[in-house]
Each structure stands twice: as C-alpha cells, then as structure tokens.
Design an enzyme around this catalytic site. Structure first.
Site, PDB file in Angstrom:
ATOM      1  N   GLY A 128       0.663   0.747  -5.048  1.00  0.00           N
ATOM      2  CA  GLY A 128      -0.470  -0.054  -4.588  1.00  0.00           C
ATOM      3  C   GLY A 128      -1.711   0.801  -4.380  1.00  0.00           C
TER       4      GLY A 128
ATOM      5  N   ARG B  47      18.192   5.346 -12.671  1.00  0.00           N
ATOM      6  CA  ARG B  47      16.957   6.119 -12.621  1.00  0.00           C
ATOM      7  C   ARG B  47      17.250   7.597 -12.393  1.00  0.00           C
ATOM      8  NH1 ARG B  47      13.863   8.115  -8.536  1.00  0.00           N
ATOM      9  NH2 ARG B  47      14.867   7.002  -6.834  1.00  0.00           N
TER      10      ARG B  47
ATOM     11  N   PHE C 153      16.022  19.209 -11.254  1.00  0.00           N
ATOM     12  CA  PHE C 153      16.474  17.959 -10.648  1.00  0.00           C
ATOM     13  C   PHE C 153      17.521  17.332 -11.553  1.00  0.00           C
ATOM     14  CE2 PHE C 153      15.368  14.875  -7.341  1.00  0.00           C
ATOM     15  CZ  PHE C 153      14.760  15.716  -6.426  1.00  0.00           C
TER      16      PHE C 153
ATOM     17  N   ARG D 215      22.387  10.660 -11.102  1.00  0.00           N
ATOM     18  CA  ARG D 215      22.805  10.193  -9.774  1.00  0.00           C
ATOM     19  C   ARG D 215      24.020   9.266  -9.793  1.00  0.00           C
ATOM     20  NH1 ARG D 215      16.956   9.219  -6.834  1.00  0.00           N
ATOM     21  NH2 ARG D 215      16.530  11.431  -6.548  1.00  0.00           N
TER      22      ARG D 215
ATOM     23  N   GLU E  43      17.914  15.175  -3.609  1.00  0.00           N
ATOM     24  CA  GLU E  43      18.603  15.857  -4.686  1.00  0.00           C
ATOM     25  C   GLU E  43      18.034  17.263  -4.872  1.00  0.00           C
ATOM     26  OE1 GLU E  43      19.066  13.045  -7.814  1.00  0.00           O
ATOM     27  OE2 GLU E  43      18.700  14.582  -9.311  1.00  0.00           O
TER      28      GLU E  43
ATOM     29  N   ALA F  41       0.833  -1.204   0.000  1.00  0.00           N
ATOM     30  CA  ALA F  41       0.000   0.000   0.000  1.00  0.00           C
ATOM     31  C   ALA F  41       0.863   1.248   0.000  1.00  0.00           C
ATOM     32  CB  ALA F  41      -0.944  -0.009   1.199  1.00  0.00           C
TER      33      ALA F  41
ATOM     34  N   HIS G 108      19.898   3.138  -2.572  1.00  0.00           N
ATOM     35  CA  HIS G 108      18.653   3.905  -2.551  1.00  0.00           C
ATOM     36  C   HIS G 108      17.518   3.252  -3.317  1.00  0.00           C
ATOM     37  CE1 HIS G 108      16.099   7.372  -2.261  1.00  0.00           C
ATOM     38  NE2 HIS G 108      16.126   7.634  -3.539  1.00  0.00           N
TER      39      HIS G 108
ATOM     40  N   GLU H 232       8.433   0.176  -7.513  1.00  0.00           N
ATOM     41  CA  GLU H 232       9.844  -0.225  -7.446  1.00  0.00           C
ATOM     42  C   GLU H 232      10.034  -1.730  -7.619  1.00  0.00           C
ATOM     43  OE1 GLU H 232      11.985   1.547  -4.206  1.00  0.00           O
ATOM     44  OE2 GLU H 232      13.791   0.385  -4.571  1.00  0.00           O
TER      45      GLU H 232
ATOM     46  N   SER I  33      10.833   8.114  -9.924  1.00  0.00           N
ATOM     47  CA  SER I  33      10.273   6.971  -9.183  1.00  0.00           C
ATOM     48  C   SER I  33       8.834   7.267  -8.766  1.00  0.00           C
ATOM     49  CB  SER I  33      11.117   6.647  -7.964  1.00  0.00           C
ATOM     50  OG  SER I  33      11.167   7.765  -7.109  1.00  0.00           O
TER      51      SER I  33
ATOM     52  N   LEU J 101      18.200   9.743   3.848  1.00  0.00           N
ATOM     53  CA  LEU J 101      18.267  10.435   2.566  1.00  0.00           C
ATOM     54  C   LEU J 101      18.227  11.954   2.701  1.00  0.00           C
ATOM     55  CD1 LEU J 101      17.929  10.310  -0.602  1.00  0.00           C
ATOM     56  CD2 LEU J 101      15.480  10.343  -0.175  1.00  0.00           C
TER      57      LEU J 101
ATOM     58  N   GLY K 190       2.827   3.986  -2.835  1.00  0.00           N
ATOM     59  CA  GLY K 190       2.270   4.783  -3.928  1.00  0.00           C
ATOM     60  C   GLY K 190       1.641   3.947  -5.017  1.00  0.00           C
TER      61      GLY K 190
ATOM     62  N   HIS L  68      22.291   6.577  -3.985  1.00  0.00           N
ATOM     63  CA  HIS L  68      21.961   7.997  -3.964  1.00  0.00           C
ATOM     64  C   HIS L  68      23.174   8.757  -3.474  1.00  0.00           C
ATOM     65  CE1 HIS L  68      20.000  11.786  -3.210  1.00  0.00           C
ATOM     66  NE2 HIS L  68      18.899  11.327  -3.780  1.00  0.00           N
TER      67      HIS L  68
END
Lengths: 597, 238, 115
Positions: free
Chosen positions: A21, A400, A121, A288, A257, A17, A355, A389, A405, A254, A19, A244
């Site tokens: 899902g 990536r 980014f 990255r 970026e 559950a 990451h 993912e 993502s 984390l 993003g 990352h």
C-alpha cells in the site's frame, strides 16, 4: 442503527498501508494524484514491519547473480504453479525497486566495499539450481521494519493523505462491474464513510489469522479477500498456505530463515541434522514447504524434542556470538522473550507455523484485478487493483520462496500504483456516479450485527474457525479430514452470520471491529478449505496423503489434470479453474520438472 | 505452571456512556500458554468485549500495545506475566500525557505531529546514482540503536518535558529520529536539521532525566542521541 | 493577532552550554573554598576575611557571582517555560527573575568591593 454515509471523493483510494500500500501510495502521490490511504493501524504498525530476513534481488553484490536464475528458483519454488510472465517481471524489476529503497534512506547492512549486504536464503540458488547464492538484501534481521519505515517516511515527504485507524468495509461496484471505491468505518467515531474513487487499490495483506497457530499479527484478517469475495470477485489458489518452518514453539512468533542463511541448523531429538536426508543439496536452506514437511515428519516419527516431543531445535550455538549480535539481534531478543532461551547458549525450539497466503485476489503483473469473462479468462475489472499478500499475480504459485514476499509487495505495489496513474491520466475529470445501492451491503451488515439477539460469541466462533482450519487443513492434508473440514467450516460460517456483540458504543468499538474482521476471515477460510478439498494432487505447500510420489506424479504432482489455478466464488460456494501462464515475457519457458533440493 | 487467577485494576472510560473515567477491578484465569500481559488482555476481552486496547504483531515490533503498567510504560506483548508479584492487582492505565479516546487507547496525534516535524526522511539533493549509494559498514553502524524505533511512544509519554509541552517539545522519540537522519552519511541536510532543532523548546526542553531510556522496550537510548545532537551544535558553534 | 502555536526562536545552545560551564566553575570554587576551610581559613573572622579579601579570591568570587546568576537565570527561566503557559505572565516572571538576579549580583559585588 447505522443510516448515514458521508461521501468523500479521491482520485485513488488505497486500502492498507503495509509495504504494498505504501509503495503504491508513493507512485500515486508523487504523480500528483489525490490519494487516500486507509489503514486499520498506524502505517508503521502494518505487518510488513515483522518481516525479518531480507528482500531478494540479484544485485550480485556478494557473488555473481542473475535475474534469470532468480526467476528459475521462483518458478521451481512455486512448483510451476506461478505465472511465468509475472515471475519474470518481478525478478527483472527487483534491482530497481531495492535500489530505490536505498535511495530513500533504507538502512541496509553493508559489505566492506559499501554495497548492500546480501545473505543466502532458502531456495535461492546460482546457475539454475546449482548451489545456494547470496541474494537476500538485509537490514540485520529487521528488514521489514527498516523497509516499512523508509516507505512511510517517503510518503510523509510526498504528503500522502493517510486515514489512520479506518477500516474498509465493502467494495463499491456498479452494474457494469466497475469498482468505484469502498465504504469504511472511522474507528474513533464509529461513523461510516464512502471513499468514492476512480482507482481502488487493495493492499490489505493476508488472512493468516484463520489458523490457530500463526506467525501473523492480529490485524491479518484478510479484509480485502472478504470485501472482494462479497463483491463477486473470485479468490485464486487459496488452498496454498505457507507454513514457515521456524515459528517459536507455543508462541508462534517468527524466527527468520535468515538464521539458517547465517548458518543455523535444524536438529531432532537425536541431535541429528535431519535436513541432510530430505534435501542433500540445499539441506537446511531447502524451500520452506520441504523443510516444514521434513520437520513434521521427524516429529510424527517420534524424533521431536521436549517433554511432548512436539518440536525440533534450531541451533546457532556454533556461530560466533558477534555474528549473532550483529546479524541476528532481533532473533536473539525474540528467543529470549518468547522461547526463554538465549540462542548464543541454547538452541531455539521451533515448529512449522502458518505464515503466508500464496493465493488471493487474482491480478495480472500490472497489478490490475482480473476475472474470467466472456472474452478471456483474465478480463480486467475496471478501477480495481491489488498488490502484496492479498493479491495473487501469481508469482508464488504453490509455495513462496523466502524474501520474495518483500519483493512482491515492492514490485507489484509499484506496478499497481503506476498502472493506476496511467489509467487515471486517461480518465475523465468527473467521477462516475455511484450506484443507488452502493452502501446497502455495508449498512445491512452493520445493522445485522447491531440488532443480533442470542447470537454467537465472536471470540469463540473465531477460535472454532481457527481450530477447524488447523486440524483439517494443516501442513499435511488428509482426504477424509478435508472432506469433514468443508462441512465443519460451512457450519462455522453459519455462526459467523449470527455473531453478537455486547458492546454497542460508537467510540473505538473494537468488539464491532473484531466481528467485522471475522466476517472477512471466514470467506478466506471457506475458500481455503473448499479449494484444498477439491485439488486432488500434491503440489508445493498443498500435500495430500492420497497423492503420494509416483513415477506419473512426481512428489504427487499431477500436471496433466491440475496444472491450473483454482478460482473460488463466494456465490454458490463455487469453484472454477484457469490455466497457468507458462509463457514468460521475453525468455524461454522454464519447463516442468520434478522438484528436488 | 498451572492455571492461576490474575487480578487487574484497569482504567475504563467510554465517552459514549461514561461521564468520567473509573478504575475497574476485574480478574481472569490464565494458564501456562499465557506468557505475556497481552495474552491476559486478550482473555479479558473475551470475557468483556467492551474493553478497548490496541494490539497487532504481539511480538514487540509494531508498537501498538504500549500502555502504562503498574505505573511504568511498556508493551503488553513484551511484559512477562511472571514478572508480576502474586497477590497484588496489576494496574493498567493508558499512556500518560496524551488525551484518552477510550479505555487504554490514547490519541497519538500530538506524538506523530512531533515525529513528522523533524522531517523524518532522507534528504539528498544529488541526482540518484544508478546503483546504491555507498556507505561503509562503519558509517552504517552509526545508525544502529536509532533506526530500530517502533514509535510506540513509551518514551515520549514518560517524559515530563513532553507532558508540559507536547505541542512544542519534539520529545525523545522524535529527537531519536532526528539524530537517525543526522547520523546518516547519505543525508545532506544536517545543517538545516540542526537549525530547526536549535530552539529552547524543540530540543532544549530535554533535562536529561532519562525516563525515556528507562522505559524503551527496544532498549534504545534517546538521551544519548539528544546528547550527540547537542555536541554537534557545540562543534558547529565553537 | 491570530493565536498560533509558535516555536523556532533558534536560541538555547549558548544557555545550555553556559549552564554546564558555569556549573563547572561553581564546582571548582566550592572545591577551593572547601580545601581552604580544611586548612583553617575560617578559624576566626580575621583570617577568613583576609582570605576572602585577597586579590585572587576576590576575582574568583566575582566570577562565581556572575556564573551563579547566569546559571540561575537559565534554570529559573526553564521552570517558567515548563510550567507557565500564558505568554504575558511568563514575560512578567522572566523580567522579575532578571531584576532579582541583577539586584542580587549588584548586592554581592557591593559586598566584595567593601572587603
């Protein structure tokens, strides 16, 4: 001993559950299908919540932008290993899925004209790689949190049925290979259930916890990968792991970026802005993998900071404090909490940290799981979908881009959900019968763990796996270490098969859960090590010492022999390969080129 | 900081084997890499795998590891080990006011029920436009300090009004969420939301003692949000 | 009757507001009396009595008694709502509180009348 399995029937079961899902669940629930969403944690605790910087969409709010430029950047970022049909699909869908979220209440930051705020980014450029472009739609530095909560809230509105703190254990597949649901453990009671469904969607996230130093949450144990691998589904491109550039040194937490997007600069012990040497054009906003390797090179060459010279500094002291408070409040909190520095006054110590998993369960851009078969290399596994993912569509290829993502999980969560809706409409009302041995694997695993004597300690075995992965399969890869690594990780796998837990309680037995998670992690770890050892080239995040930059192989990339996806099968620890789809849906192929920023 | 030993008193209860809860004395060695209470808990679990607690992101955004630490609710992953005085045992209990499932794990059903009761989603009856709905940066700023809630339940379970009426009082977390939607210029259900909250139990059990503000690990202020809800009700009634 | 957990009486704002307004009134009264005391209004029984018997003070005291009763009603009712769960017992306590408050108000008014 575990003997009984209670069966529950649903049209669709979604595992995870986060993003992806939640997005798939919205599609299914709003279409009126009886949908069960299983999650090891309450939905808003899924790791999407930790995403910071933003979600990419060529809305063009801040300056001119185009999905085709975004597509170019993504293909280039993937080092041409991404499938161009899926990439085109994702970049074209980006605006739609982001606008949808806004309509559902996501609190994006705003520009003065009231439109969604966008920031630059890494790797996102205007006009086919010319100069950085503001494409990342952000809610301060809490985009993932804002997004996950907005989608959970939309699910509340759609009356989605959640099974919170349930852990899926194994995929149920019949003789024809059709997927008919999953078995699952209700954590609170320790009871075992089967979710019998016509559509099964995996959105289980990555396995970032297989590495010792990771930005990932404790729950990111690659459960979907383990379940798929045990059920005979191959895992694609598992050698590609994103490190990352900016994890807090020591803690691994984390630092987005987006910090560099807002003007942050990486400095070595000489105070030098070293990225100018590695990526003269994009500098600190290069892709990255490029930045992470530059940092490791600086550290290896003795220009690291701190008493052990083992990190570099991320400097934003030159930014106005108001910008930091407004655009990066969460980062300031993290820096104070985990690095002990206030970034308004002092730079943050950072190191590349594991990451994101670019590989995963092979799917097409509709979210359907595909495996090589007699007719084609991409035959659909009936009833089985994957997104986010845990899936490999493949849009990220060998590396990536940041903010892709969150876009991936929206686009493919939605498309998996919508494809399932279309398929469900065509299916008969009755469920297909479960095979006789549907629960055998699950019960065998549970009972093995229950009765194991003189076995391996779960905590120690996990540490051993994580250290092995970190040492043998890190930012830079060395042929001899990979070779040794394969033997070592197979040794660890033997231990995982003999783990023992002391706690045998039925109620919320976290020891049992951790042991089961380890069984999933080790599949991802073995797949990674074996795939990495076999790929004799440098591409994207996979860089080997024996494959340097030569005229025939730019950056060590060998398109003649290795422009192909790896497929790892658990059975026999076997590798297979399939070709990369270089043909987009409507536009021209983006031709192979040496990657430079 | 070299390694040192930390002493804990931890609430233990496994309904599968214990007749009643008890406090366990246990200690663990930590070193300079263990900065947070969660690091120590993970080490404790390596020693005794039966210790049950929730955890996930270990950086204070998922809200899993809320527990009662030396009498005050907080997140284990954001609590510095250096903040504990030497020599005194660290007392860990599950969040107060909710049923205990096992050890430090509580049943949060009631908490989420209250969160769900305020209709925690944007309500807008206009047909969605092609592009985003516009919102000025100033209007967007109204949501700051509201949308960041991680639903850890530190606030609601430190609120006596929630202890006495968990089934009727929405609690600080739910009311903060309610105001998050009331404050959103895109939401059109302000009146319905105020109607729903104008109730001696749902809203007016808040007696402004501000325990919620004191414990919020994200530094949010539910009391202020509740005050703003009341102010809107007054404005509407007068 | 089914046993359901019910909320949604949709009142409370007036009480909440009244509690604040009455508190302000009582504070103002306390200030006036304090100032009067400092100026020697209670030097002896006769001055104190004549001070309290003035028309303005009688009006002010009358308002105070009502404010105090209303304030107390909301506060005491809140306590019953917080701690007393059985509905019938709570109702009985509410009624008792009301009687006690109304009685006290009547008694206080009687005193004021006789001044």
């Amino acid at each position: 001993m575990f003997r009984t399995v209670t069966i529950r029937k649903f049209d669709a079961v979604i595992v995870g559950a986060g993003g992806a899902g939640l997005r798939a669940a919205i599609a299914l629930s709003e279409a009126g299908f009886k949908t069960a969403v299983l999650s090891k944690v309450f939905p808003t605790r899924s790791h999407t919540v930790a995403a910071q910087g933003g979600v990419a969409a060529s809305l063009g709010n801040a300056e001119e932008d185009h999905w085709h430029w975004h597509m170019y950047d993504t293909v280039k970022g993937s080092d041409w290993l991404g499938d161009q049909d899926a990439i085109e699909f994702m970049c074209r869908k980006a605006n739609e899925v982001v606008i949808e979220l806004e309509h559902w209440g996501m609190p994006f930051d705003r520009l003065d004209n009231g439109r969604i705020y966008q920031r630059p980014f890494g790797g996102h450029m205007a006009n086919f790689g010319e100069k950085p472009v503001r494409r990342s739609c952000a809610a301060a530095d809490r985009t993932g949190h804002a997004m996950l909560h907005a989608m959970y809230q939309r699910n509340v509105r759609a009356h989605t049925q959640f099974f919170v703190e349930w852990m899926a254990l194994d995929l149920i597949r019949d003789e024809e290979g059709e997927v008919l649901g999953v078995t699952a453990l209700e954590m609170e009671t320790g009871d075992i259930y089967a979710f019998h469904a016509k559509a099964t969607i995996f959105a289980t996230g990555g396995a970032g916890r297989i590495f010792a130093s990771s930005t990932n949450a404790f729950i990111n144990t690659g459960d979907g990968l383990g379940m798929a691998a045990r059920a005979g589904i191959p895992l694609e491109d598992m050698e590609f792991w994103q490190f990352h550039p900016t994890g807090v040194a020591g803690a691994g937490v984390l630092i987005t970026e987006g910090v560099r997007g807002e003007g942050g600069i990486l400095r070595n012990s000489l105070g030098e802005r070293f990225m100018e040497r590695y990526a003269p054009n994009a500098k600190d906003l290069a892709s990255r993998d490029v930045v992470a390797r530059a940092m490791v090179t600086e550290i290896n060459e003795g220009r690291g900071c701190g008493p052990h010279k083992d990190y570099v500094l991320l400097d934003i002291t030159h930014l106005p404090p108001e910008t930091i408070m407004k655009r990066l409040p969460g980062i300031r909190e993290i820096a104070i909490q985990f690095a002990g520095v206030d970034p308004i006054k002092e730079p943050i110590p950072v190191v590349p940290t594991c990451h994101y998993q670019m590989g995963g369960i092979p799917t097409n851009y509709l979210g359907q799981v595909v495996v090589p078969g007699k007719r084609s290399q991409n035959e659909v596994v009936p009833g089985f979908y994957a997104a986010g993912e845990c899936a490999c569509a493949s849009v990220h290829g060998a590396n990536r881009l940041g903010t892709n993502s969150l876009l991936d999980l929206l686009v493919f969560g939605k498309s998996a959900g919508e494809t399932a809706v279309e398929e469900l409409k065509k299916m008969p009302k009755a469920h297909k019968d479960l095979p006789k041995d549907a629960f055998e694997r699950t019960l065998a695993r549970l009972n093995r763990l229950e009765t194991q004597k003189d076995g391996a300690n779960v905590h120690e075995t996990r540490l051993l796996m994580q250290r092995t992965m970190q040492k043998h399969c890190g930012v830079f890869r060395f042929a001899h270490l990979l070779k040794e690594g394969v033997d070592k990780i197979l040794e660890v796998q033997k231990r995982v098969e003999q783990t023992e837990i002391r706690d045998k309680s039925k109620v919320f037995n976290t020891a049992r859960i951790e042991a089961l998670e380890l069984e999933n992690m080790i599949e991802a770890a073995v797949a990674t090590m074996v795939s990495a050892e076999a790929r004799k080239e440098s591409r994207g995040a996979h860089v080997r010492d024996d494959c340097p930059d030569t005229p025939e192989c730019p950056n060590g990339r060998d398109d003649v022999n290795w422009l192909k996806h790896t497929l790892w099968y658990k059975e026999g620890n076997r590798l297979d390969y399939k070709s990369v789809n270089l043909r987009p849906l409507t536009v021209e192929t983006i031709p192979l080129k040496k990657r430079a920023y | 900081m070299a390694s040192r030993t930390l002493h804990f008193k931890i609430y233990r209860y496994d309904p599968d084997k214990d007749r009643k809860p008890y406090m366990q004395d246990i200690s663990v060695e930590v070193d300079e890499n263990d900065r947070k209470l969660l690091d120590a808990l993970v080490k404790l679990k390596a020693k005794d795998d039966s210790l049950a607690f929730r955890r996930s992101c270990r950086e204070g955004v998922c809200g899993s590891d809320a527990i009662n630490i030396n009498g005050k609710n907080g997140l284990a992953c954001l609590t510095d080990l250096s903040s504990f005085p030497e020599g005194k045992p660290i007392v860990l209990r599950p969040l107060p006011g909710l049923p205990v499932i096992r050890d430090l794990i509580v049943d949060m059903t009631q908490f989420f029920k209250q969160y769900h009761s305020i209709k925690p989603y944007l309500i807008n009856h206009d047909p969605p436009p092609e592009r985003e709905r516009l919102q000025s940066p100033k209007d967007r700023e109204e949501l700051d300090g509201l949308y960041e809630c991680i639903l850890c339940a530190c606030c609601s379970t430190s609120c006596p009004s929630f202890w006495w009426n968990p089934d009727k009082f929405v609690g600080p977390a739910g009311l903060l969420a309610a105001y998050r939607f009331i404050a959103d210029t895109r939401d059109q259900a302000t009146n319905e939301r105020l109607d729903d909250l104008e109730d001696p139990y749902r809203l007016f059990r808040c007696h402004t003692i501000m325990n919620c503000v004191d414990v919020c690990p994200k530094g949010l202020n539910p009391t202020r949000a509740i005050g703003k809800i009341k102010a809107l009700m007054v404005a509407r009634a007068i | 009757m089914v046993r359901r957990n019910v909320v949604g009486a949709h009142y409370g704002l007036v009480d909440w507001l009244a509690q604040r307004v009455t508190a302000v009134l009582m504070a103002a009264y306390a200030m006036v009396v304090a100032v009067a005391l400092l100026q020697g209004a209670a030097a002896d029984f006769v001055t104190w009595r004549s001070f309290m018997a003035s028309g303005l003070m009688r009006f002010f005291s009358f308002v105070l008694v009502l404010a105090l009763a209303w304030h107390a009603w909301v506060g005491v009712r809140d306590i019953w709502m917080d701690y007393v769960k059985p509905v019938s017992l709570r109702l009985a306590l509410h009624v008792l509180t009301l009687f006690a408050l109304i009685g006290s108000v009547g008694w206080a008014l009687g005193i004021l009348w006789r001044l």
